[in-house]
Design a protein around this motif. Structure first.
Motif, PDB file in Angstrom:
ATOM      1  N   SER A 176       4.497  20.745   7.307  1.00 60.26           N
ATOM      2  CA  SER A 176       4.512  20.074   8.503  1.00 60.26           C
ATOM      3  C   SER A 176       6.042  19.636   9.028  1.00 60.26           C
ATOM      4  N   LEU A 177       7.034  19.447   7.548  1.00 60.52           N
ATOM      5  CA  LEU A 177       8.690  18.913   7.796  1.00 60.52           C
ATOM      6  C   LEU A 177       9.958  20.590   8.259  1.00 60.52           C
ATOM      7  N   VAL A 178      10.228  20.365   9.176  1.00 58.18           N
ATOM      8  CA  VAL A 178      10.940  20.690   9.816  1.00 58.18           C
ATOM      9  C   VAL A 178      12.916  20.345   9.905  1.00 58.18           C
ATOM     10  N   ARG A 179      13.830  21.077   9.354  1.00 57.57           N
ATOM     11  CA  ARG A 179      14.504  20.972   9.493  1.00 57.57           C
ATOM     12  C   ARG A 179      15.302  21.472  10.656  1.00 57.57           C
ATOM     13  N   GLY A 180      16.021  20.719  11.762  1.00 56.58           N
ATOM     14  CA  GLY A 180      16.335  21.295  13.323  1.00 56.58           C
ATOM     15  C   GLY A 180      18.290  21.123  12.837  1.00 56.58           C
ATOM     16  N   ASP A 181      19.307  21.573  13.734  1.00 58.63           N
ATOM     17  CA  ASP A 181      20.479  21.084  13.614  1.00 58.63           C
ATOM     18  C   ASP A 181      20.750  20.060  14.328  1.00 58.63           C
ATOM     19  N   THR A 218      11.708  17.485  12.147  1.00 56.18           N
ATOM     20  CA  THR A 218      10.204  17.331  13.013  1.00 56.18           C
ATOM     21  C   THR A 218       9.679  17.485  12.019  1.00 56.18           C
ATOM     22  N   PHE A 219       8.079  16.394  12.154  1.00 52.73           N
ATOM     23  CA  PHE A 219       7.397  16.730  11.154  1.00 52.73           C
ATOM     24  C   PHE A 219       5.849  16.006  11.619  1.00 52.73           C
ATOM     25  N   LYS A 220       4.694  15.821  11.042  1.00 53.22           N
ATOM     26  CA  LYS A 220       3.719  15.092  11.143  1.00 53.22           C
ATOM     27  C   LYS A 220       3.187  14.175   9.923  1.00 53.22           C
ATOM     28  N   VAL A 221       3.244  13.231  11.260  1.00 53.34           N
ATOM     29  CA  VAL A 221       2.258  11.924  10.612  1.00 53.34           C
ATOM     30  C   VAL A 221       0.847  11.778  10.203  1.00 53.34           C
ATOM     31  N   SER A 222      -0.110  12.087   9.393  1.00 48.81           N
ATOM     32  CA  SER A 222      -1.174  11.605   9.765  1.00 48.81           C
ATOM     33  C   SER A 222      -1.906  10.921   8.491  1.00 48.81           C
ATOM     34  N   ASP A 223      -3.304  10.080   9.582  1.00 47.36           N
ATOM     35  CA  ASP A 223      -4.118   9.785   8.299  1.00 47.36           C
ATOM     36  C   ASP A 223      -5.337   9.970   8.078  1.00 47.36           C
ATOM     37  N   GLY A 224      -5.017  11.113   7.990  1.00 48.86           N
ATOM     38  CA  GLY A 224      -6.852  12.231   7.209  1.00 48.86           C
ATOM     39  C   GLY A 224      -7.100  12.998   8.091  1.00 48.86           C
ATOM     40  N   SER A 225      -7.668  12.065   9.358  1.00 43.57           N
ATOM     41  CA  SER A 225      -8.438  12.113  10.430  1.00 43.57           C
ATOM     42  C   SER A 225      -7.503  12.617  12.211  1.00 43.57           C
ATOM     43  N   ALA A 226      -6.432  12.357  12.661  1.00 48.34           N
ATOM     44  CA  ALA A 226      -5.614  12.485  13.369  1.00 48.34           C
ATOM     45  C   ALA A 226      -4.911  12.935  13.051  1.00 48.34           C
ATOM     46  N   THR A 227      -3.488  13.144  13.824  1.00 49.01           N
ATOM     47  CA  THR A 227      -2.278  13.827  13.496  1.00 49.01           C
ATOM     48  C   THR A 227      -0.687  13.695  14.504  1.00 49.01           C
ATOM     49  N   LEU A 228       0.030  13.295  14.556  1.00 48.60           N
ATOM     50  CA  LEU A 228       1.181  12.789  15.606  1.00 48.60           C
ATOM     51  C   LEU A 228       2.927  13.662  15.025  1.00 48.60           C
ATOM     52  N   VAL A 270       5.948  14.045  15.042  1.00 52.91           N
ATOM     53  CA  VAL A 270       7.151  12.948  15.331  1.00 52.91           C
ATOM     54  C   VAL A 270       8.748  12.993  14.976  1.00 52.91           C
ATOM     55  N   ALA A 271       9.480  13.623  16.342  1.00 53.34           N
ATOM     56  CA  ALA A 271      11.015  13.975  16.456  1.00 53.34           C
ATOM     57  C   ALA A 271      11.684  12.323  16.088  1.00 53.34           C
ATOM     58  N   TYR A 272      12.774  13.083  14.858  1.00 55.71           N
ATOM     59  CA  TYR A 272      14.015  11.683  15.159  1.00 55.71           C
ATOM     60  C   TYR A 272      14.638  12.777  14.552  1.00 55.71           C
ATOM     61  N   LYS A 273      15.733  11.921  14.673  1.00 56.44           N
ATOM     62  CA  LYS A 273      17.363  12.649  14.406  1.00 56.44           C
ATOM     63  C   LYS A 273      18.141  11.450  13.837  1.00 56.44           C
ATOM     64  N   GLY A 274      18.966  11.679  12.665  1.00 54.80           N
ATOM     65  CA  GLY A 274      19.477  10.793  12.421  1.00 54.80           C
ATOM     66  C   GLY A 274      18.955  11.333  10.035  1.00 54.80           C
ATOM     67  N   ILE A 275      19.913  10.598   9.481  1.00 53.07           N
ATOM     68  CA  ILE A 275      19.372  11.182   7.764  1.00 53.07           C
ATOM     69  C   ILE A 275      17.951  10.600   7.704  1.00 53.07           C
ATOM     70  N   LEU A 276      17.392  11.095   7.333  1.00 55.80           N
ATOM     71  CA  LEU A 276      16.175  10.404   6.361  1.00 55.80           C
ATOM     72  C   LEU A 276      16.365   9.261   5.309  1.00 55.80           C
ATOM     73  N   PRO A 277      15.473   8.497   4.640  1.00 52.11           N
ATOM     74  CA  PRO A 277      15.777   8.371   3.462  1.00 52.11           C
ATOM     75  C   PRO A 277      15.166   9.124   2.259  1.00 52.11           C
TER      76      PRO A 277
END
Length: 165
Positions: free
Chosen positions: A63-68, A73-83, A85-92
């Motif tokens: 689900s991880l997609v890197r943009g400009d 963007t990526f998806k966070v899941s707990d096994g039942s549902a997925t949400l 996520v959009a983030y702008k910045g340096i990832l850990p």
């Protein structure tokens, strides 16, 4: 009124004032006490767009997609549902697909979580207790998670962690 009665009245009054103060503080912090919410909790509690909270779960594989300009963007899941996520910045440095993550931010009107902070687990064995409990509840818990935390069976720790020569 005797001295003993005055003392008991003062102590009783102080306890009442302390109880009221504690109730007011706990009521004010009621929404902040939860460390984070999983995607299922977000759906169940119908969190309003714009309300800040922490989202925890596993980064969905693929689900991880890197943009400009450091946009991801990526998806966070707990096994039942997925949400999503959009983030702008340096990832850990330890952020990757299939690993635990906690993101802080808010939902927008379309149901996308816009994170302004992303935290990744600190090593290969760390998983927040709430994430582990959610995975166990959903049936996605792997038995080797506990073994990784304690080391491989039959191996002994050297006790020389962090020593440089």
């Amino acid at each position: 009124m005797t001295r003993k009665q005055r003392r008991l009245t003062m102590i009783g009054g102080a306890l009442v004032v302390l109880g009221i103060a504690a109730a007011l503080v706990l009521n004010a912090l009621r929404d902040s006490i939860v460390f984070f919410s999983t995607p299922v909790m977000v759906a169940e509690h119908h969190i309003k767009p714009g309300q800040r909270f922490r989202l925890g779960g596993l980064v969905e594989t693929g689900s991880l997609v890197r943009g400009d300009n450091l946009a991801v963007t990526f998806k966070v899941s707990d096994g039942s549902a997925t949400l999503p996520v959009a983030y702008k910045g340096i990832l850990p440095d330890l952020f990757r697909e299939g690993q635990g993550v906690v993101a802080e931010g808010a939902l927008d009107g379309s149901g996308v979580f816009h994170a302004d902070t992303v935290l990744a687990k600190h090593d290969e064995t760390y998983m927040p207790k709430e994430v582990a409990d959610a995975l166990k509840k959903q049936g996605h818990w792997k038995d080797d998670y506990g073994e990784q935390a304690s080391g491989k069976p039959g191996e002994q720790a050297s006790g020389k962690q962090g020593v440089s020569q």
